[in-house]
Scaffold this motif. Structure first.
Motif, PDB file in Angstrom:
ATOM      1  N   LEU A  22      27.459 -14.029 -33.874  1.00 25.23           N
ATOM      2  CA  LEU A  22      26.092 -13.990 -33.354  1.00 25.23           C
ATOM      3  C   LEU A  22      25.081 -13.507 -34.390  1.00 25.23           C
ATOM      4  O   LEU A  22      23.877 -13.547 -34.141  1.00 25.23           O
ATOM      5  CB  LEU A  22      26.033 -13.091 -32.115  1.00 25.23           C
ATOM      6  N   GLY A  23      25.567 -12.999 -35.514  1.00 26.09           N
ATOM      7  CA  GLY A  23      24.665 -12.493 -36.552  1.00 26.09           C
ATOM      8  C   GLY A  23      24.038 -11.159 -36.198  1.00 26.09           C
ATOM      9  O   GLY A  23      22.890 -10.888 -36.556  1.00 26.09           O
ATOM     10  N   ILE A  24      24.792 -10.331 -35.479  1.00 22.71           N
ATOM     11  CA  ILE A  24      24.315  -9.008 -35.072  1.00 22.71           C
ATOM     12  C   ILE A  24      25.354  -7.963 -35.469  1.00 22.71           C
ATOM     13  O   ILE A  24      26.465  -8.306 -35.866  1.00 22.71           O
ATOM     14  CB  ILE A  24      24.052  -8.941 -33.546  1.00 22.71           C
ATOM     15  N   GLY A  25      25.018  -6.710 -35.323  1.00 23.68           N
ATOM     16  CA  GLY A  25      25.958  -5.630 -35.589  1.00 23.68           C
ATOM     17  C   GLY A  25      26.842  -5.359 -34.378  1.00 23.68           C
ATOM     18  O   GLY A  25      26.516  -5.753 -33.251  1.00 23.68           O
ATOM     19  N   ALA A  37      22.083  -8.730 -18.664  1.00 23.71           N
ATOM     20  CA  ALA A  37      22.746  -9.493 -17.608  1.00 23.71           C
ATOM     21  C   ALA A  37      23.109 -10.900 -18.070  1.00 23.71           C
ATOM     22  O   ALA A  37      24.050 -11.501 -17.548  1.00 23.71           O
ATOM     23  CB  ALA A  37      21.856  -9.562 -16.381  1.00 23.71           C
ATOM     24  N   ASP A  38      22.364 -11.425 -19.072  1.00 27.50           N
ATOM     25  CA  ASP A  38      22.616 -12.791 -19.538  1.00 27.50           C
ATOM     26  C   ASP A  38      23.663 -12.867 -20.644  1.00 27.50           C
ATOM     27  O   ASP A  38      24.000 -13.952 -21.099  1.00 27.50           O
ATOM     28  CB  ASP A  38      21.312 -13.443 -20.011  1.00 27.50           C
ATOM     29  N   PHE A  39      24.194 -11.724 -21.056  1.00 29.65           N
ATOM     30  CA  PHE A  39      25.180 -11.704 -22.133  1.00 29.65           C
ATOM     31  C   PHE A  39      26.576 -11.938 -21.565  1.00 29.65           C
ATOM     32  O   PHE A  39      26.923 -11.396 -20.512  1.00 29.65           O
ATOM     33  CB  PHE A  39      25.136 -10.368 -22.880  1.00 29.65           C
ATOM     34  N   PRO A  40      27.404 -12.738 -22.262  1.00 31.55           N
ATOM     35  CA  PRO A  40      28.767 -13.003 -21.763  1.00 31.55           C
ATOM     36  C   PRO A  40      29.569 -11.706 -21.622  1.00 31.55           C
ATOM     37  O   PRO A  40      29.519 -10.852 -22.507  1.00 31.55           O
ATOM     38  CB  PRO A  40      29.387 -13.888 -22.842  1.00 31.55           C
ATOM     39  N   PRO A  41      30.297 -11.576 -20.535  1.00 38.61           N
ATOM     40  CA  PRO A  41      31.079 -10.358 -20.338  1.00 38.61           C
ATOM     41  C   PRO A  41      32.308 -10.315 -21.256  1.00 38.61           C
ATOM     42  O   PRO A  41      32.920 -11.349 -21.521  1.00 38.61           O
ATOM     43  CB  PRO A  41      31.508 -10.444 -18.877  1.00 38.61           C
ATOM     44  N   PHE A  60      25.622 -18.669 -25.140  1.00 38.57           N
ATOM     45  CA  PHE A  60      24.588 -17.634 -25.176  1.00 38.57           C
ATOM     46  C   PHE A  60      23.698 -17.819 -26.398  1.00 38.57           C
ATOM     47  O   PHE A  60      22.471 -17.804 -26.297  1.00 38.57           O
ATOM     48  CB  PHE A  60      25.230 -16.240 -25.194  1.00 38.57           C
ATOM     49  N   ARG A  61      24.306 -18.011 -27.548  1.00 38.58           N
ATOM     50  CA  ARG A  61      23.560 -18.194 -28.801  1.00 38.58           C
ATOM     51  C   ARG A  61      22.643 -19.409 -28.707  1.00 38.58           C
ATOM     52  O   ARG A  61      21.463 -19.345 -29.068  1.00 38.58           O
ATOM     53  CB  ARG A  61      24.539 -18.364 -29.956  1.00 38.58           C
ATOM     54  N   ASP A  62      23.174 -20.502 -28.187  1.00 38.71           N
ATOM     55  CA  ASP A  62      22.379 -21.722 -28.069  1.00 38.71           C
ATOM     56  C   ASP A  62      21.223 -21.545 -27.080  1.00 38.71           C
ATOM     57  O   ASP A  62      20.125 -22.043 -27.309  1.00 38.71           O
ATOM     58  CB  ASP A  62      23.260 -22.894 -27.668  1.00 38.71           C
ATOM     59  N   ALA A  63      21.459 -20.836 -25.994  1.00 40.12           N
ATOM     60  CA  ALA A  63      20.403 -20.581 -25.011  1.00 40.12           C
ATOM     61  C   ALA A  63      19.304 -19.717 -25.623  1.00 40.12           C
ATOM     62  O   ALA A  63      18.113 -19.942 -25.386  1.00 40.12           O
ATOM     63  CB  ALA A  63      20.982 -19.905 -23.769  1.00 40.12           C
ATOM     64  N   GLN A  64      19.696 -18.731 -26.431  1.00 41.90           N
ATOM     65  CA  GLN A  64      18.710 -17.879 -27.080  1.00 41.90           C
ATOM     66  C   GLN A  64      17.893 -18.670 -28.094  1.00 41.90           C
ATOM     67  O   GLN A  64      16.681 -18.504 -28.201  1.00 41.90           O
ATOM     68  CB  GLN A  64      19.395 -16.691 -27.771  1.00 41.90           C
ATOM     69  N   ALA A  65      18.550 -19.537 -28.832  1.00 45.46           N
ATOM     70  CA  ALA A  65      17.856 -20.360 -29.824  1.00 45.46           C
ATOM     71  C   ALA A  65      16.902 -21.320 -29.120  1.00 45.46           C
ATOM     72  O   ALA A  65      15.774 -21.542 -29.584  1.00 45.46           O
ATOM     73  CB  ALA A  65      18.860 -21.140 -30.673  1.00 45.46           C
ATOM     74  N   GLY A  66      17.312 -21.881 -28.002  1.00 45.67           N
ATOM     75  CA  GLY A  66      16.455 -22.781 -27.233  1.00 45.67           C
ATOM     76  C   GLY A  66      15.249 -22.046 -26.667  1.00 45.67           C
ATOM     77  O   GLY A  66      14.134 -22.556 -26.688  1.00 45.67           O
ATOM     78  N   ALA A  67      15.460 -20.838 -26.171  1.00 44.48           N
ATOM     79  CA  ALA A  67      14.367 -20.042 -25.618  1.00 44.48           C
ATOM     80  C   ALA A  67      13.382 -19.651 -26.725  1.00 44.48           C
ATOM     81  O   ALA A  67      12.171 -19.668 -26.521  1.00 44.48           O
ATOM     82  CB  ALA A  67      14.912 -18.807 -24.928  1.00 44.48           C
ATOM     83  N   ALA A  68      13.902 -19.323 -27.897  1.00 47.96           N
ATOM     84  CA  ALA A  68      13.045 -18.938 -29.013  1.00 47.96           C
ATOM     85  C   ALA A  68      12.212 -20.108 -29.505  1.00 47.96           C
ATOM     86  O   ALA A  68      11.032 -19.974 -29.791  1.00 47.96           O
ATOM     87  CB  ALA A  68      13.878 -18.360 -30.151  1.00 47.96           C
ATOM     88  N   SER A  69      12.817 -21.290 -29.575  1.00 49.67           N
ATOM     89  CA  SER A  69      12.082 -22.455 -30.060  1.00 49.67           C
ATOM     90  C   SER A  69      11.042 -22.916 -29.051  1.00 49.67           C
ATOM     91  O   SER A  69       9.953 -23.331 -29.421  1.00 49.67           O
ATOM     92  CB  SER A  69      13.029 -23.587 -30.439  1.00 49.67           C
TER      93      SER A  69
END
Length: 76
Positions: A22-25, A37-41, A60-69
């Motif tokens: 995900l490119g996070i720590g 709540a939207d993060f995979p368990p 999740f990553r794709d949904a975040q990228a879509g929301a950002a764009s």
């Protein structure tokens, strides 16, 4: 018979790999797992073994990228 790998091991990743994917720590990964709540368990395999499904993380990553764009394309 050797090592019998189940499919869950090949379709899932440990926390370090999930964070890298995900490119996070790792601390952010755990915080998101607890607070968003939207993060995979996570999936608990044992007392010290937790994994995430790669497909869930990718969705999740794709949904975040879509929301950002879409947010970038619609100024407020």
């Amino acid at each position: 018979m050797g090592r019998s790998m189940n499919t869950q091991e090949t379709n899932s990743v440990r926390p370090r790999q999930a964070a890298q994917f995900l490119g996070i720590g790792e601390s952010t990964l755990w915080r998101w797992a607890k607070e968003r709540a939207d993060f995979p368990p996570p999936i608990k395999l044992g007392p010290r073994t937790t994994v995430w499904k790669i497909a869930s993380l990718a969705a999740f990553r794709d949904a975040q990228a879509g929301a950002a764009s879409s947010a970038a394309g619609h100024p407020r």
